[in-house]
Write an enzyme that holds these catalytic residues in place. Structure first.
Site, PDB file in Angstrom:
ATOM      1  N   ASP A 153     -10.784 -10.131   1.762  1.00  0.00           N
ATOM      2  CA  ASP A 153     -10.768 -10.138   3.225  1.00  0.00           C
ATOM      3  C   ASP A 153      -9.638 -10.988   3.811  1.00  0.00           C
ATOM      4  O   ASP A 153      -9.498 -11.067   5.033  1.00  0.00           O
ATOM      5  CB  ASP A 153     -12.108 -10.646   3.769  1.00  0.00           C
ATOM      6  CG  ASP A 153     -13.245  -9.669   3.473  1.00  0.00           C
ATOM      7  OD1 ASP A 153     -13.018  -8.451   3.606  1.00  0.00           O
ATOM      8  OD2 ASP A 153     -14.343 -10.122   3.106  1.00  0.00           O
ATOM      9  N   ASP A 154      -8.852 -11.632   2.956  1.00  0.00           N
ATOM     10  CA  ASP A 154      -7.758 -12.474   3.431  1.00  0.00           C
ATOM     11  C   ASP A 154      -6.633 -11.590   3.965  1.00  0.00           C
ATOM     12  O   ASP A 154      -6.091 -10.743   3.238  1.00  0.00           O
ATOM     13  CB  ASP A 154      -7.247 -13.359   2.296  1.00  0.00           C
ATOM     14  CG  ASP A 154      -6.189 -14.347   2.773  1.00  0.00           C
ATOM     15  OD1 ASP A 154      -6.571 -15.457   3.168  1.00  0.00           O
ATOM     16  OD2 ASP A 154      -5.002 -13.986   2.772  1.00  0.00           O
TER      17      ASP A 154
END
Length: 205
Positions: A153-154
């Site tokens: 999710d970065d």
């Protein structure tokens, strides 16, 4: 900086795109800290801030405490307005107190945390309001130095992979594509991500 260890390099360079990326950057190096509690507090302070702003506010926050160490009992006694004076929002002040309260009931010692596998550790620490999966993954990568963490999710990792591999997918399909690519890097996905963060603003190779 020490060179990338040969056995790690051998695994990562099986991916031809990543091999070119590794050859174009200095070896990555992570400064280890055994204080996961302090790292959690720092992660809350740093959320949604530039590196420079986060460092300034973190310094002001530490200055509020004797020996510049935010012991949990002292945090819980501190008024939110005092933390606001250091530059923290009321929301972040609340999250910091949540971590402090949790630490008094549950060990945040790195040795204790390392007894939990990745999935169990995420479940354990996300009990704390204000601590999400991404934050725990950063703790695993930078504080506990686990070698095979992949923070899907970065945004920086997403952008770097899209550029490096010329992907046009988005959302859930992008994550599927990312996981498929990252399978080649196991069990050293943490190291691969360090290089990807360096590459995120560059053109595809």
């Amino acid at each position: 900086m020490p060179p990338l260890k040969a056995h790690i390099k051998a695994v990562l360079e099986k991916d031809k795109k990543l091999k070119k990326l590794i050859s174009s950057h200095e070896p990555v190096h992570v400064k280890k800290t055994d204080d996961a509690y302090l790292a959690l507090l720092n992660s809350i302070v740093s959320q949604q801030l530039s590196v420079k702003a986060a460092a300034t506010i973190w310094g002001r926050f530490l200055d509020l405490f004797p020996k510049k160490y935010p012991e949990a009992k002292l945090i819980l006694k501190m008024k939110d307005e005092t933390m606001r004076g250091a530059g923290l929002s009321y929301q972040k002040a609340g999250y910091i107190k949540n971590i402090a309260e949790f630490s008094l009931k549950n060990s945040l010692d790195s040795k204790a945390l390392n007894k939990l596998d990745d999935e169990a550790l995420v479940a354990h620490l996300t009990q704390i309001k204000g601590v999400g999966k991404w934050t725990v993954q950063m703790i695993m990568m930078f504080s506990l130095q686990r070698m095979d963490v992949f923070p899907e999710d970065d945004l920086g990792i997403q952008n770097a992979i899209k550029k490096l591999y010329s992907l046009e997918s988005d959302k859930q399909q992008l994550k599927k594509d990312m996981f498929q690519i990252a399978q080649k890097w196991q069990p050293f996905r943490t190291v691969a991500c360090m290089y990807l963060w360096k590459h995120k603003d560059n053109k595809p190779i």
